[in-house]
Design a protein around this motif. Structure first.
Motif, PDB file in Angstrom:
ATOM      1  N   GLU A   1     -17.609  13.221  14.647  1.00  0.00           N
ATOM      2  CA  GLU A   1     -18.935  12.647  14.416  1.00  0.00           C
ATOM      3  C   GLU A   1     -19.867  13.672  13.758  1.00  0.00           C
ATOM      4  O   GLU A   1     -20.629  13.333  12.847  1.00  0.00           O
ATOM      5  N   THR A   2     -19.796  14.913  14.197  1.00  0.00           N
ATOM      6  CA  THR A   2     -20.621  15.964  13.605  1.00  0.00           C
ATOM      7  C   THR A   2     -20.246  16.181  12.143  1.00  0.00           C
ATOM      8  O   THR A   2     -21.121  16.292  11.285  1.00  0.00           O
ATOM      9  N   LEU A   3     -18.958  16.204  11.861  1.00  0.00           N
ATOM     10  CA  LEU A   3     -18.500  16.371  10.476  1.00  0.00           C
ATOM     11  C   LEU A   3     -18.969  15.202   9.614  1.00  0.00           C
ATOM     12  O   LEU A   3     -19.425  15.403   8.480  1.00  0.00           O
ATOM     13  N   ASN A   4     -18.879  13.991  10.139  1.00  0.00           N
ATOM     14  CA  ASN A   4     -19.335  12.816   9.395  1.00  0.00           C
ATOM     15  C   ASN A   4     -20.834  12.889   9.125  1.00  0.00           C
ATOM     16  O   ASN A   4     -21.285  12.603   8.016  1.00  0.00           O
ATOM     17  N   THR A   5     -21.611  13.256  10.133  1.00  0.00           N
ATOM     18  CA  THR A   5     -23.060  13.346   9.989  1.00  0.00           C
ATOM     19  C   THR A   5     -23.453  14.360   8.919  1.00  0.00           C
ATOM     20  O   THR A   5     -24.375  14.129   8.141  1.00  0.00           O
ATOM     21  N   LEU A   6     -22.731  15.465   8.878  1.00  0.00           N
ATOM     22  CA  LEU A   6     -23.029  16.515   7.902  1.00  0.00           C
ATOM     23  C   LEU A   6     -22.413  16.238   6.531  1.00  0.00           C
ATOM     24  O   LEU A   6     -22.666  16.976   5.579  1.00  0.00           O
ATOM     25  N   GLY A   7     -21.578  15.201   6.432  1.00  0.00           N
ATOM     26  CA  GLY A   7     -20.926  14.876   5.165  1.00  0.00           C
ATOM     27  C   GLY A   7     -19.854  15.872   4.777  1.00  0.00           C
ATOM     28  O   GLY A   7     -19.560  16.042   3.596  1.00  0.00           O
ATOM     29  N   VAL A   8     -19.256  16.521   5.767  1.00  0.00           N
ATOM     30  CA  VAL A   8     -18.218  17.517   5.506  1.00  0.00           C
ATOM     31  C   VAL A   8     -16.885  16.811   5.316  1.00  0.00           C
ATOM     32  O   VAL A   8     -16.464  16.015   6.148  1.00  0.00           O
ATOM     33  N   ASN A   9     -16.233  17.103   4.208  1.00  0.00           N
ATOM     34  CA  ASN A   9     -14.952  16.484   3.901  1.00  0.00           C
ATOM     35  C   ASN A   9     -13.835  17.478   4.208  1.00  0.00           C
ATOM     36  O   ASN A   9     -13.478  18.295   3.372  1.00  0.00           O
ATOM     37  N   CYS A  10     -13.331  17.413   5.427  1.00  0.00           N
ATOM     38  CA  CYS A  10     -12.214  18.261   5.819  1.00  0.00           C
ATOM     39  C   CYS A  10     -11.398  17.533   6.882  1.00  0.00           C
ATOM     40  O   CYS A  10     -11.692  16.395   7.228  1.00  0.00           O
ATOM     41  N   ARG A  11     -10.403  18.180   7.383  1.00  0.00           N
ATOM     42  CA  ARG A  11      -9.532  17.616   8.409  1.00  0.00           C
ATOM     43  C   ARG A  11     -10.346  17.126   9.607  1.00  0.00           C
ATOM     44  O   ARG A  11     -11.384  17.688   9.933  1.00  0.00           O
ATOM     45  N   ARG A  12      -9.860  16.084  10.277  1.00  0.00           N
ATOM     46  CA  ARG A  12     -10.494  15.550  11.473  1.00  0.00           C
ATOM     47  C   ARG A  12      -9.605  15.778  12.684  1.00  0.00           C
ATOM     48  O   ARG A  12      -8.386  15.886  12.571  1.00  0.00           O
ATOM     49  N   ALA A  13     -10.213  15.834  13.851  1.00  0.00           N
ATOM     50  CA  ALA A  13      -9.482  15.986  15.112  1.00  0.00           C
ATOM     51  C   ALA A  13      -8.862  14.643  15.494  1.00  0.00           C
ATOM     52  O   ALA A  13      -9.442  13.587  15.255  1.00  0.00           O
ATOM     53  N   SER A  14      -7.696  14.699  16.115  1.00  0.00           N
ATOM     54  CA  SER A  14      -7.020  13.467  16.538  1.00  0.00           C
ATOM     55  C   SER A  14      -7.390  13.135  17.979  1.00  0.00           C
ATOM     56  O   SER A  14      -7.885  13.967  18.725  1.00  0.00           O
ATOM     57  N   TYR A  15      -7.113  11.910  18.350  1.00  0.00           N
ATOM     58  CA  TYR A  15      -7.383  11.419  19.700  1.00  0.00           C
ATOM     59  C   TYR A  15      -6.071  11.336  20.479  1.00  0.00           C
ATOM     60  O   TYR A  15      -4.991  11.368  19.900  1.00  0.00           O
ATOM     61  N   SER A  16      -6.187  11.218  21.787  1.00  0.00           N
ATOM     62  CA  SER A  16      -4.985  11.129  22.613  1.00  0.00           C
ATOM     63  C   SER A  16      -4.278   9.804  22.417  1.00  0.00           C
ATOM     64  O   SER A  16      -3.097   9.680  22.688  1.00  0.00           O
ATOM     65  N   ARG A  17      -5.013   8.826  21.928  1.00  0.00           N
ATOM     66  CA  ARG A  17      -4.440   7.514  21.643  1.00  0.00           C
ATOM     67  C   ARG A  17      -4.972   7.046  20.303  1.00  0.00           C
ATOM     68  O   ARG A  17      -6.098   7.337  19.939  1.00  0.00           O
ATOM     69  N   ALA A  18      -4.150   6.277  19.604  1.00  0.00           N
ATOM     70  CA  ALA A  18      -4.568   5.720  18.320  1.00  0.00           C
ATOM     71  C   ALA A  18      -4.816   4.228  18.483  1.00  0.00           C
ATOM     72  O   ALA A  18      -4.089   3.558  19.202  1.00  0.00           O
ATOM     73  N   VAL A  19      -5.838   3.735  17.843  1.00  0.00           N
ATOM     74  CA  VAL A  19      -6.128   2.313  17.879  1.00  0.00           C
ATOM     75  C   VAL A  19      -5.434   1.666  16.693  1.00  0.00           C
ATOM     76  O   VAL A  19      -5.662   2.036  15.552  1.00  0.00           O
TER      77      VAL A  19
ATOM     78  N   ALA B   1     -13.925  23.765   9.595  1.00  0.00           N
ATOM     79  CA  ALA B   1     -15.286  23.232   9.473  1.00  0.00           C
ATOM     80  C   ALA B   1     -16.326  24.348   9.544  1.00  0.00           C
ATOM     81  O   ALA B   1     -16.105  25.358  10.198  1.00  0.00           O
ATOM     82  N   PRO B   2     -17.462  24.123   8.904  1.00  0.00           N
ATOM     83  CA  PRO B   2     -18.550  25.114   8.960  1.00  0.00           C
ATOM     84  C   PRO B   2     -19.433  24.895  10.189  1.00  0.00           C
ATOM     85  O   PRO B   2     -20.642  24.679  10.082  1.00  0.00           O
ATOM     86  N   LEU B   3     -18.820  24.936  11.384  1.00  0.00           N
ATOM     87  CA  LEU B   3     -19.533  24.643  12.619  1.00  0.00           C
ATOM     88  C   LEU B   3     -19.304  25.735  13.654  1.00  0.00           C
ATOM     89  O   LEU B   3     -18.322  26.466  13.584  1.00  0.00           O
ATOM     90  N   THR B   4     -20.185  25.765  14.640  1.00  0.00           N
ATOM     91  CA  THR B   4     -20.011  26.663  15.776  1.00  0.00           C
ATOM     92  C   THR B   4     -19.595  25.833  16.988  1.00  0.00           C
ATOM     93  O   THR B   4     -19.775  24.607  17.011  1.00  0.00           O
ATOM     94  N   PHE B   5     -19.073  26.488  18.013  1.00  0.00           N
ATOM     95  CA  PHE B   5     -18.755  25.795  19.258  1.00  0.00           C
ATOM     96  C   PHE B   5     -20.002  25.144  19.847  1.00  0.00           C
ATOM     97  O   PHE B   5     -19.940  24.055  20.400  1.00  0.00           O
ATOM     98  N   GLU B   6     -21.130  25.827  19.729  1.00  0.00           N
ATOM     99  CA  GLU B   6     -22.366  25.301  20.291  1.00  0.00           C
ATOM    100  C   GLU B   6     -22.744  23.959  19.670  1.00  0.00           C
ATOM    101  O   GLU B   6     -23.158  23.035  20.372  1.00  0.00           O
ATOM    102  N   GLN B   7     -22.593  23.845  18.340  1.00  0.00           N
ATOM    103  CA  GLN B   7     -22.922  22.595  17.663  1.00  0.00           C
ATOM    104  C   GLN B   7     -22.043  21.438  18.151  1.00  0.00           C
ATOM    105  O   GLN B   7     -22.534  20.338  18.396  1.00  0.00           O
ATOM    106  N   VAL B   8     -20.759  21.701  18.271  1.00  0.00           N
ATOM    107  CA  VAL B   8     -19.835  20.655  18.722  1.00  0.00           C
ATOM    108  C   VAL B   8     -20.075  20.358  20.203  1.00  0.00           C
ATOM    109  O   VAL B   8     -20.081  19.194  20.617  1.00  0.00           O
ATOM    110  N   TRP B   9     -20.287  21.388  21.001  1.00  0.00           N
ATOM    111  CA  TRP B   9     -20.497  21.184  22.428  1.00  0.00           C
ATOM    112  C   TRP B   9     -21.753  20.356  22.706  1.00  0.00           C
ATOM    113  O   TRP B   9     -21.744  19.476  23.565  1.00  0.00           O
TER     114      TRP B   9
END
Length: 104
Positions: free
Chosen positions: A74-92, A27-35
């Motif tokens: 959520e940040t990737l979605n907001t920016l409209g970035v189409n790339c891999r997403r992070a997984s969760y510890s549980r799946a719904v 992703a085209p993001l920094t740690f600060e943006q995600v944090w």
């Protein structure tokens, strides 16, 4: 979450960490943006702790890992970035007995 959903295990912490790191590095993001987003949705760890977690120097409880994954996604979605997403510890997943008919 609705009554028609159930939690199912999706993987261990190392697997989730590796998935987060892969998604973050693509992703085209920094740690600060995600944090900032992570902290804003209730994350309790500092920026340096997040970086230490991502690079394997610190373990996080499942809730903090999920908040971090959600912040990235959520940040990737907001920016409209189409790339891999992070997984969760549980799946719904939908329950088999959720009352929905397969015939429509």
């Amino acid at each position: 979450m609705t009554g028609a959903e159930v939690w199912a295990a999706a993987g261990d912490e190392d697997e989730q960490r590796q998935g987060f790191r892969s998604a973050f590095e693509a992703a085209p993001l920094t740690f600060e943006q995600v944090w900032i987003r992570y902290f804003g949705i209730g994350g309790e760890c500092g920026l340096f702790e997040v970086e230490a977690y991502v690079y394997g120097s610190l373990n996080f409880p499942a809730l903090e890992r999920d908040l971090l994954a959600h912040a990235l996604n959520e940040t990737l979605n907001t920016l409209g970035v189409n790339c891999r997403r992070a997984s969760y510890s549980r799946a719904v997943l939908p329950r088999a007995d959720d009352g929905r008919s397969s015939t429509g």
